[in-house]
Design a protein around this motif. Structure first.
Motif, PDB file in Angstrom:
ATOM      1  N   VAL A 341       0.922  -1.263  -0.053  1.00 31.52           N
ATOM      2  CA  VAL A 341      -0.060   0.041  -0.034  1.00 31.52           C
ATOM      3  C   VAL A 341       0.736   1.392  -0.066  1.00 31.52           C
ATOM      4  CG1 VAL A 341      -1.875   1.226   1.177  1.00 31.52           C
ATOM      5  CG2 VAL A 341      -1.938  -1.236   1.284  1.00 31.52           C
ATOM      6  N   PHE A 342       1.879   1.078   1.038  1.00 31.34           N
ATOM      7  CA  PHE A 342       2.741   2.526   0.977  1.00 31.34           C
ATOM      8  C   PHE A 342       3.659   2.686  -0.195  1.00 31.34           C
ATOM      9  CE2 PHE A 342       1.126   2.619   5.141  1.00 31.34           C
ATOM     10  CZ  PHE A 342       1.344   3.891   5.693  1.00 31.34           C
ATOM     11  N   LEU A 343       4.043   1.505  -0.623  1.00 30.51           N
ATOM     12  CA  LEU A 343       5.045   1.761  -1.817  1.00 30.51           C
ATOM     13  C   LEU A 343       4.426   2.132  -3.099  1.00 30.51           C
ATOM     14  CD1 LEU A 343       8.050   0.931  -1.899  1.00 30.51           C
ATOM     15  CD2 LEU A 343       7.005   0.269   0.186  1.00 30.51           C
ATOM     16  N   ALA A 344       3.005   1.601  -3.102  1.00 34.45           N
ATOM     17  CA  ALA A 344       2.347   2.324  -4.129  1.00 34.45           C
ATOM     18  C   ALA A 344       2.049   3.859  -4.211  1.00 34.45           C
ATOM     19  CB  ALA A 344       0.942   1.509  -4.302  1.00 34.45           C
ATOM     20  N   ALA A 345       1.771   4.225  -2.759  1.00 35.32           N
ATOM     21  CA  ALA A 345       1.643   5.724  -2.621  1.00 35.32           C
ATOM     22  C   ALA A 345       2.999   6.481  -2.979  1.00 35.32           C
ATOM     23  CB  ALA A 345       1.021   6.019  -1.214  1.00 35.32           C
ATOM     24  N   LEU A 346       3.988   5.828  -2.326  1.00 39.61           N
ATOM     25  CA  LEU A 346       5.334   6.504  -2.467  1.00 39.61           C
ATOM     26  C   LEU A 346       5.690   6.537  -3.885  1.00 39.61           C
ATOM     27  CD1 LEU A 346       7.556   4.955   0.091  1.00 39.61           C
ATOM     28  CD2 LEU A 346       6.872   7.456   0.087  1.00 39.61           C
ATOM     29  N   THR A 347       5.618   5.352  -4.892  1.00 35.18           N
ATOM     30  CA  THR A 347       5.596   5.168  -6.368  1.00 35.18           C
ATOM     31  C   THR A 347       4.751   6.460  -6.899  1.00 35.18           C
ATOM     32  OG1 THR A 347       6.305   3.061  -6.155  1.00 35.18           O
ATOM     33  CG2 THR A 347       5.797   3.937  -8.197  1.00 35.18           C
ATOM     34  N   PHE A 348       3.864   6.506  -6.543  1.00 34.70           N
ATOM     35  CA  PHE A 348       2.933   7.385  -7.280  1.00 34.70           C
ATOM     36  C   PHE A 348       3.384   8.857  -6.800  1.00 34.70           C
ATOM     37  CE2 PHE A 348      -1.104  10.149  -8.064  1.00 34.70           C
ATOM     38  CZ  PHE A 348      -1.625   9.412  -9.122  1.00 34.70           C
TER      39      PHE A 348
END
Length: 870
Positions: A341-348
């Protein structure tokens, strides 16, 4: 029905059908309106002025904003601590703090708090023993605390505010402000007085939520007030020249901006929050206010997101006392649950950084320094490549959210490439450091991305598409704002010069838009569902697991419509099939019970790796504890009737009806016969005619998965019980026998329309007597669906619905009639269960199950031969 009513119905139906698309369209529209309003407010503001204001921020201002941000997030952790106590499920502070911090960090940056923040809370709290309803209560209670704090602080600000309050055309005099603030606080005080006894709750349909006591509510308002005071002060200290007397008016604008941003659901409130703040503070110089808002975004939103991502790579406090190797193993296991979840947000966020950077002019002295060692074409190409990398990161983010290994590999490569392009296009080392930091966190949590399904299939939901479009649209708006002084002409597209920032912006934005459009086309025209690629081996004719099995439903393995998972020892297996996204396991595993757990965990992991849902169908009580260990929801499906052959007899008053049917069928010339399996092929033409006539008269079609079908190869494996009349077969049933010799049953049972009275009772009675003579202990009459489910007032909704259907659904299935028929054989009733995912996934799994049993599978064609996955 009037025309108006019909129009309302059509509108309601259209909305239900296109609700997701409509919601996405509304969010995009609101985001566009926010950017449009912001553009209008900043018509006279130039990028140079904003940069000057950013550089003019003092070190103490940044340090104060950072300290106040820490204080705000510390207060945020107490929301969940209090909420857990109110709902009666207290947890240690560090657990509640992790859930709260991760949840609010996600919702602050991505919006849609119930989806983004709620998913983080669910993962953490469910791992600590809370069920779905408790987690919903925690979220609702924490939300109530937040809105209470906003209301109380806004009311206090109205009372303290001494000047005119002007919000667009609405102007409120100080007296009106004081009266309004006093009324709000008085109302809140009255509610606290009514809640002084505590122990109260509110009820919505069948769902209840406990209300806080007066002391708890006061603590919630206090925590929320401190949180909002610190959060707003973090922005306030960044505004140059802002005096303390200005804070009440400033807070009112801040509260209004937060409320509008939350109501619009625009990710992070980008554009909307800034527009409201600038409109609410017309006396503050716009370049300075915009610079403060940009710095606030970085400190209060992006920095905590980066910190939260880094926290996922740090083991829990107790692991520091363990050896290094063990600590690393534990930490990676802990973070694998919420890391995606957080890696998706960070990547975005990393993609946004690259896109926004591509829309802004390069820093002159850095670009000048690049001239000494890089040619102009390489810098131009790097600028376009950086924008493409940013768009690629936006598109890869949902793949990380779904734990896809392909998305992990591509994202890691794109992050590193984006860092290189950032340095090459203008020595933007800040962007490069952010991207490399995200790549480092991603590499640390690589174990969380284990799914091997192609990430281009059903990865991009409508919400993600909206986020992509919003991100690219925002970057384009920033570019046009930065270059508003440029006269845009067609020649700009082809100008390559050291000071051609506007040309680079146009080319980068165009490349990003093309990549986004291409990805959307791939998603739109892609396959509807992923398929599982598996290798099949032939099922041995004399498979040892059958000899050890004491249940006849293991014979469903020979129907030819299942996949198989075998244990390491080779003496156990389970049978399953994939329909849509649901992996349905038929019955208990076959073989020694000591190997059941490993088989079920293996299929659970395979389904999860393929983004599927696991459903266990017709479980016995023996397998129930294993289903609970798998974390599945348990639902009673019905009851199975088993006749104890050791006590079965036609004597006594209970068997009066059976005696009558058996004697009458005998008088009318019915005879019972067992056709050995070796002789069944010769009788198949007669059996086929009976089967076809039975299907036609009943209006049925062949079923699958949980029952057999008329298949010559399948029927030839079993002995067949037949009833003859005048020498002709009029009814038949293939016989299942357990390998252990303990149970006897039938599967396919069909008959002619014209037959003597009591023929089927006669068949069952003679077959039971035949089995009893050969030492079988049980005769299995099969399941009565929905039987034995209690419909009490406090029973779950599904139980009451099932009981209602059982009682009143006789016209289309005959639930009570089926149980009544089996009851006359005096069986022992044993419960059977279905286990599946919680929430909406369970309903979707049942729909897939119905399709599977109905014989229609989209994910895999019926196999011509039985197969086994090793």
């Amino acid at each position: 029905m009037s025309r108006l009513e019909r129009a309302i119905d059509r509108t309601r139906d259209a909305y239900s059908k296109h609700r997701t698309a409509a919601s996405v369209a509304v969010v995009l529209l609101l985001g566009a309106l926010g950017l449009f309003a912001l553009h209008g407010l900043l018509l006279e503001v130039h990028l140079h002025d904003v940069r000057t204001s950013l550089h003019g921020l003092k070190g103490w201002q940044l340090q104060a904003a950072l300290g106040l941000t820490c204080a705000s997030y510390l207060m945020l952790t107490l929301y969940d601590v209090l909420a857990l106590k109110i709902v009666g499920r207290p947890l240690p502070w560090h657990t509640a703090a992790l859930a709260s911090f991760t949840s609010y960090t996600l919702s602050h940056n991505l919006g849609l708090s119930l989806i983004t923040g709620g998913s983080a809370r669910y993962r953490i709290y469910s791992a600590n023993g809370l069920d779905g309803s408790d987690i919903v209560r925690v979220i609702a209670t924490a939300s109530l605390a937040f809105w209470s704090g906003v209301t109380a602080m806004a009311a206090a600000a109205l009372i303290v505010q001494s000047g005119l309050l002007a919000l667009g055309p609405v102007v409120l005099a100080p007296t009106g402000q004081h009266v309004l603030g006093g009324l709000i606080l008085s109302t809140m005080g009255l509610l606290l007085w009514k809640a002084r006894r505590g122990g109260q709750s509110i009820r919505i349909l069948r769902w209840t939520m406990p209300l806080p006591s007066a002391r708890q509510a006061l603590a919630q308002v206090g925590v929320a007030g401190l949180d909002l005071a610190a959060a707003s002060a973090a922005l306030f200290v960044l505004v140059p020249g802002a005096g303390i007397q200005m804070f009440p008016l400033f807070f009112l604008g801040y509260a209004l901006a937060i409320i509008v941003a939350l109501l619009t659901h625009v990710p992070g409130g980008i554009g909307v929050f800034e527009a409201v703040m600038i409109a609410a503070l017309p006396d503050v110089p716009k370049p300075e206010l915009l610079a403060a808002l940009i710095a606030y975004r970085a400190i209060y939103y992006l920095l905590p997101l980066l910190v939260a991502g880094a926290m996922l790579a740090i083991h829990e406090q107790r692991t520091w006392r363990k050896p290094v190797a063990a600590a690393l193993e534990v930490s990676q296991s802990v973070v694998s649950g919420i890391a995606p979840v957080f890696l998706a947000a960070l990547t975005f966020a990393g993609g946004m950084v690259l896109l926004v950077s591509g829309s802004l002019p390069a820093i002159p002295h850095r670009l000048h320094a690049s001239q000494s060692f890089l040619p102009l074409p390489f810098i131009e190409a790097s600028h376009v490549a950086a924008s493409l990398a940013g768009t690629g990161l936006l598109l890869l983010a949902p793949g990380l959210y779904k734990r896809l290994d392909g998305a992990f590999l591509l994202t890691r490569a794109v992050l590193v490439a984006g860092a290189i392009f950032s340095l090459a296009k203008g020595i933007d080392y800040e962007e490069a450091m952010i991207l490399l930091a995200i790549a480092g966190i991603l590499q640390w949590t690589r174990a969380a991305f284990y799914r091997h399904t192609a990430f281009t299939v059903r990865t991009f939901s409508a919400g993600w598409i909206a986020a992509f479009a919003g991100a690219v649209g925002l970057s384009v708006w920033i570019g046009f704002f930065a270059f508003k002084h440029v006269d845009f002409q067609s020649e700009l597209w082809w100008q390559f010069a050291w000071k051609g920032d506007a040309s680079r912006f146009l080319r980068g934005s165009f490349a990003a838009a093309i990549l986004l459009f291409g990805a959307i086309l791939v998603w739109f025209f892609g396959p509807a569902a992923p398929t599982a690629a598996e290798e099949f081996d032939a099922l041995p004719e004399n498979y040892g697991a059958f000899a050890l099995n004491d249940r006849t439903d293991a014979m469903l393995a020979w129907t030819g419509d299942k996949r198989f998972l075998r244990s390491a020892s080779g003496v156990s297996f389970l049978m399953y099939q994939i329909q849509g996204y649901t992996w349905t396991v038929m019955g208990d595993p076959v073989g020694p019970r000591a190997e059941w757990a490993e088989l079920l965990w293996q299929i659970r992991e395979r389904a999860d790796a393929a983004q599927g849902r696991l459903l266990l169908y017709q479980l016995t009580q023996e397998a129930l504890p294993l289903a609970i260990d798998l974390g599945l929801q348990i639902v009673k499906y019905g009851e199975e009737a088993r006749v104890d052959l050791s006590t079965f007899t036609l004597t006594g008053p209970e068997a009066k009806g059976l005696r009558y049917a058996e004697r009458r069928a005998t008088r009318e010339g019915a005879t019972f016969e067992i056709i050995p399996a070796t002789n069944v092929p010769a009788a198949l033409p007669q059996l086929r005619a009976i089967s076809d006539g039975w299907l036609k008269s009943k209006g049925h079609s062949e079923k699958a998965f949980s029952v057999g079908r008329f298949d010559p190869a399948y029927l030839a494996r079993f002995d067949c019980a037949v009833i003859r009349h005048g020498g002709e077969i009029i009814a038949f049933a293939n016989i299942w026998t357990a390998g252990s010799g303990d149970e006897l049953s039938i599967d396919l049972m069909r008959h002619c329309d014209a037959m003597p009275y009591g023929t089927m009772d006669f068949l069952f009675v003679r077959l039971m007597e035949w089995g009893k003579d050969r030492g079988y202990r049980w005769f299995n009459l099969g399941i009565a669906p929905l039987s034995g489910i209690e419909a009490r007032r406090l029973a779950p909704v599904w139980a009451r619905a099932s009981a209602f259907l059982y009682k009143h659904g006789e016209s289309f299935y005959g639930f009570e009639g089926l149980r009544a028929y089996k009851e006359k054989f005096m069986p022992v009733w044993e419960p059977r269960y279905v286990a599946g995912p919680f929430g909406l996934g369970f309903a979707r799994s049942l729909i897939d199950l119905q399709t599977l049993v109905g014989g229609g599978r989209s994910s895999a064609a019926r196999q011509p031969a039985i197969a086994l996955v090793a």
